[in-house]
Write a protein that holds these residues in place. Structure first.
Motif, PDB file in Angstrom:
ATOM      1  N   LYS A 137      25.602  21.645  44.932  1.00  0.00           N
ATOM      2  CA  LYS A 137      25.961  22.155  43.614  1.00  0.00           C
ATOM      3  C   LYS A 137      25.729  23.561  43.491  1.00  0.00           C
ATOM      4  O   LYS A 137      26.302  24.339  42.875  1.00  0.00           O
ATOM      5  CB  LYS A 137      25.164  21.391  42.605  1.00  0.00           C
ATOM      6  CG  LYS A 137      25.289  20.162  42.276  1.00  0.00           C
ATOM      7  CD  LYS A 137      24.565  19.457  41.214  1.00  0.00           C
ATOM      8  CE  LYS A 137      23.472  18.843  41.570  1.00  0.00           C
ATOM      9  NZ  LYS A 137      22.656  18.136  40.670  1.00  0.00           N
TER      10      LYS A 137
ATOM     11  N   TYR B  51      28.700  26.102  42.354  1.00  0.00           N
ATOM     12  CA  TYR B  51      28.382  27.317  41.367  1.00  0.00           C
ATOM     13  C   TYR B  51      28.466  28.652  41.557  1.00  0.00           C
ATOM     14  O   TYR B  51      29.324  29.441  41.108  1.00  0.00           O
ATOM     15  CB  TYR B  51      26.927  27.163  40.984  1.00  0.00           C
ATOM     16  CG  TYR B  51      26.569  27.719  39.521  1.00  0.00           C
ATOM     17  CD1 TYR B  51      27.000  27.113  38.126  1.00  0.00           C
ATOM     18  CD2 TYR B  51      26.244  29.232  39.843  1.00  0.00           C
ATOM     19  CE1 TYR B  51      26.671  27.724  37.160  1.00  0.00           C
ATOM     20  CE2 TYR B  51      26.092  29.759  38.202  1.00  0.00           C
ATOM     21  CZ  TYR B  51      26.440  29.273  37.018  1.00  0.00           C
ATOM     22  OH  TYR B  51      26.459  29.825  36.078  1.00  0.00           O
TER      23      TYR B  51
ATOM     24  N   LEU C  66      32.227  29.292  41.976  1.00  0.00           N
ATOM     25  CA  LEU C  66      32.818  29.478  40.465  1.00  0.00           C
ATOM     26  C   LEU C  66      32.542  30.551  39.845  1.00  0.00           C
ATOM     27  O   LEU C  66      33.147  31.280  39.387  1.00  0.00           O
ATOM     28  CB  LEU C  66      32.772  28.042  39.693  1.00  0.00           C
ATOM     29  CG  LEU C  66      33.253  28.037  38.223  1.00  0.00           C
ATOM     30  CD1 LEU C  66      34.595  28.197  38.323  1.00  0.00           C
ATOM     31  CD2 LEU C  66      32.712  26.938  37.663  1.00  0.00           C
TER      32      LEU C  66
ATOM     33  N   ASN D  74      27.641  35.086  31.349  1.00  0.00           N
ATOM     34  CA  ASN D  74      28.389  34.127  30.916  1.00  0.00           C
ATOM     35  C   ASN D  74      28.546  33.962  29.531  1.00  0.00           C
ATOM     36  O   ASN D  74      29.728  33.550  29.056  1.00  0.00           O
ATOM     37  CB  ASN D  74      27.803  32.816  31.553  1.00  0.00           C
ATOM     38  CG  ASN D  74      27.990  32.503  33.148  1.00  0.00           C
ATOM     39  OD1 ASN D  74      29.100  32.856  33.514  1.00  0.00           O
ATOM     40  ND2 ASN D  74      26.869  31.854  33.552  1.00  0.00           N
TER      41      ASN D  74
ATOM     42  N   GLY E 207      36.765  26.406  29.100  1.00  0.00           N
ATOM     43  CA  GLY E 207      36.266  25.437  30.018  1.00  0.00           C
ATOM     44  C   GLY E 207      35.436  25.788  31.326  1.00  0.00           C
ATOM     45  O   GLY E 207      34.484  25.285  31.499  1.00  0.00           O
ATOM     46  N   LEU E 208      36.159  26.796  31.790  1.00  0.00           N
ATOM     47  CA  LEU E 208      35.100  27.221  33.157  1.00  0.00           C
ATOM     48  C   LEU E 208      33.755  27.968  32.622  1.00  0.00           C
ATOM     49  O   LEU E 208      32.919  27.704  33.332  1.00  0.00           O
ATOM     50  CB  LEU E 208      35.885  28.185  33.958  1.00  0.00           C
ATOM     51  CG  LEU E 208      37.040  27.656  34.759  1.00  0.00           C
ATOM     52  CD1 LEU E 208      38.185  28.847  35.124  1.00  0.00           C
ATOM     53  CD2 LEU E 208      36.795  26.577  35.494  1.00  0.00           C
TER      54      LEU E 208
ATOM     55  N   TYR F 289      32.224  26.909  29.995  1.00  0.00           N
ATOM     56  CA  TYR F 289      31.353  25.869  29.814  1.00  0.00           C
ATOM     57  C   TYR F 289      30.532  25.532  30.805  1.00  0.00           C
ATOM     58  O   TYR F 289      29.377  25.240  30.906  1.00  0.00           O
ATOM     59  CB  TYR F 289      32.153  24.850  29.037  1.00  0.00           C
ATOM     60  CG  TYR F 289      31.383  23.601  29.026  1.00  0.00           C
ATOM     61  CD1 TYR F 289      30.651  23.523  28.033  1.00  0.00           C
ATOM     62  CD2 TYR F 289      31.529  22.472  29.932  1.00  0.00           C
ATOM     63  CE1 TYR F 289      29.839  22.219  27.821  1.00  0.00           C
ATOM     64  CE2 TYR F 289      30.881  21.354  29.863  1.00  0.00           C
ATOM     65  CZ  TYR F 289      29.933  21.113  28.733  1.00  0.00           C
ATOM     66  OH  TYR F 289      29.203  20.144  28.754  1.00  0.00           O
ATOM     67  N   ILE F 290      31.518  25.280  31.794  1.00  0.00           N
ATOM     68  CA  ILE F 290      30.634  24.838  33.209  1.00  0.00           C
ATOM     69  C   ILE F 290      29.402  25.812  33.800  1.00  0.00           C
ATOM     70  O   ILE F 290      28.458  25.291  34.064  1.00  0.00           O
ATOM     71  CB  ILE F 290      31.605  24.541  34.351  1.00  0.00           C
ATOM     72  CG1 ILE F 290      32.546  23.209  33.845  1.00  0.00           C
ATOM     73  CG2 ILE F 290      30.966  24.086  35.618  1.00  0.00           C
ATOM     74  CD1 ILE F 290      33.843  23.418  34.841  1.00  0.00           C
ATOM     75  N   LEU F 291      30.186  27.023  33.812  1.00  0.00           N
ATOM     76  CA  LEU F 291      29.036  28.207  34.182  1.00  0.00           C
ATOM     77  C   LEU F 291      27.781  28.138  33.117  1.00  0.00           C
ATOM     78  O   LEU F 291      26.546  28.182  33.921  1.00  0.00           O
ATOM     79  CB  LEU F 291      29.629  29.506  34.254  1.00  0.00           C
ATOM     80  CG  LEU F 291      30.730  29.516  35.421  1.00  0.00           C
ATOM     81  CD1 LEU F 291      31.427  31.000  35.280  1.00  0.00           C
ATOM     82  CD2 LEU F 291      30.025  29.420  36.695  1.00  0.00           C
TER      83      LEU F 291
ATOM     84  N   SER G  11      26.825  25.636  31.273  1.00  0.00           N
ATOM     85  CA  SER G  11      26.053  24.423  31.346  1.00  0.00           C
ATOM     86  C   SER G  11      25.274  24.174  32.484  1.00  0.00           C
ATOM     87  O   SER G  11      24.392  23.264  32.605  1.00  0.00           O
ATOM     88  CB  SER G  11      26.690  23.287  30.883  1.00  0.00           C
ATOM     89  OG  SER G  11      27.939  22.843  31.744  1.00  0.00           O
ATOM     90  N   ARG G  12      25.528  24.775  33.562  1.00  0.00           N
ATOM     91  CA  ARG G  12      25.155  24.342  35.240  1.00  0.00           C
ATOM     92  C   ARG G  12      24.347  25.555  35.579  1.00  0.00           C
ATOM     93  O   ARG G  12      24.171  25.723  36.709  1.00  0.00           O
ATOM     94  CB  ARG G  12      26.136  23.974  35.883  1.00  0.00           C
ATOM     95  CG  ARG G  12      27.065  22.776  35.698  1.00  0.00           C
ATOM     96  CD  ARG G  12      26.252  21.575  35.406  1.00  0.00           C
ATOM     97  NE  ARG G  12      25.543  21.076  36.729  1.00  0.00           N
ATOM     98  CZ  ARG G  12      24.823  20.316  36.852  1.00  0.00           C
ATOM     99  NH1 ARG G  12      24.715  19.492  35.904  1.00  0.00           N
ATOM    100  NH2 ARG G  12      24.079  20.253  37.948  1.00  0.00           N
TER     101      ARG G  12
ATOM    102  N   ASP H 148      22.170  25.792  38.465  1.00  0.00           N
ATOM    103  CA  ASP H 148      22.569  25.624  39.698  1.00  0.00           C
ATOM    104  C   ASP H 148      22.947  26.990  40.432  1.00  0.00           C
ATOM    105  O   ASP H 148      23.343  27.207  41.434  1.00  0.00           O
ATOM    106  CB  ASP H 148      24.046  24.898  40.077  1.00  0.00           C
ATOM    107  CG  ASP H 148      23.816  23.253  39.446  1.00  0.00           C
ATOM    108  OD1 ASP H 148      22.738  22.939  39.829  1.00  0.00           O
ATOM    109  OD2 ASP H 148      24.785  22.829  38.964  1.00  0.00           O
TER     110      ASP H 148
END
Length: 128
Positions: free
Chosen positions: A3, A7, A10, A78, A109-110, A112-114, A116-117, A120
């Motif tokens: 992960k 991360y 990304l 972010n 959306g990307l 959001y991933i960065l 929320s994660r 990592d």
């Protein structure tokens, strides 16, 4: 792939994307801002506002992109990137540029991933 590695890729990919946008636009700043004003002629947004945003946008993209590439102040970068996408979505909606909004939703959306994660985010200056 871990992960942390995913991360990293990304985060750096988003950073390169924004950094590239900023670098190219800073090099032709006046042309970019003028083009943005022309694109927003039919918008209800005031032209001076559009021009000012067009002059500032490349520097925001460059700065956020650089921070993401090196992994410094990643949480702030972010959040700034996601906030920038909100502004771009709003602007695109005023000129009914639905295609741009679709692409901007992918960015949302990307981010959001960065966001929320963020736990990592191991391979970054933030972790040193």
């Amino acid at each position: 792939m871990s992960k942390n590695t995913a991360y990293f890729f990304l985060r750096v990919s988003m950073g390169i994307n924004l950094l590239g946008h900023g670098m190219v636009r800073i090099a032709k700043l006046q042309d970019f801002a003028s083009g943005m004003m022309k694109s927003f002629e039919k918008s209800w947004l005031p032209q001076p506002f559009t021009h000012t945003f067009g002059m500032i946008l490349p520097f925001l993209e460059f700065t956020i992109g650089l921070l993401l590439v090196i992994g410094f102040k990643t949480r702030i970068a972010n959040m700034a990137g996601a906030s920038l996408i909100l502004m771009l979505l709003f602007g695109s909606s005023t000129i009914e540029n639905w295609e741009a909004m679709g692409i901007q939703m992918i960015y949302a959306g990307l981010f959001y991933i960065l966001i929320s994660r963020i736990e990592d985010n191991y391979f970054a200056l933030d972790r040193k």
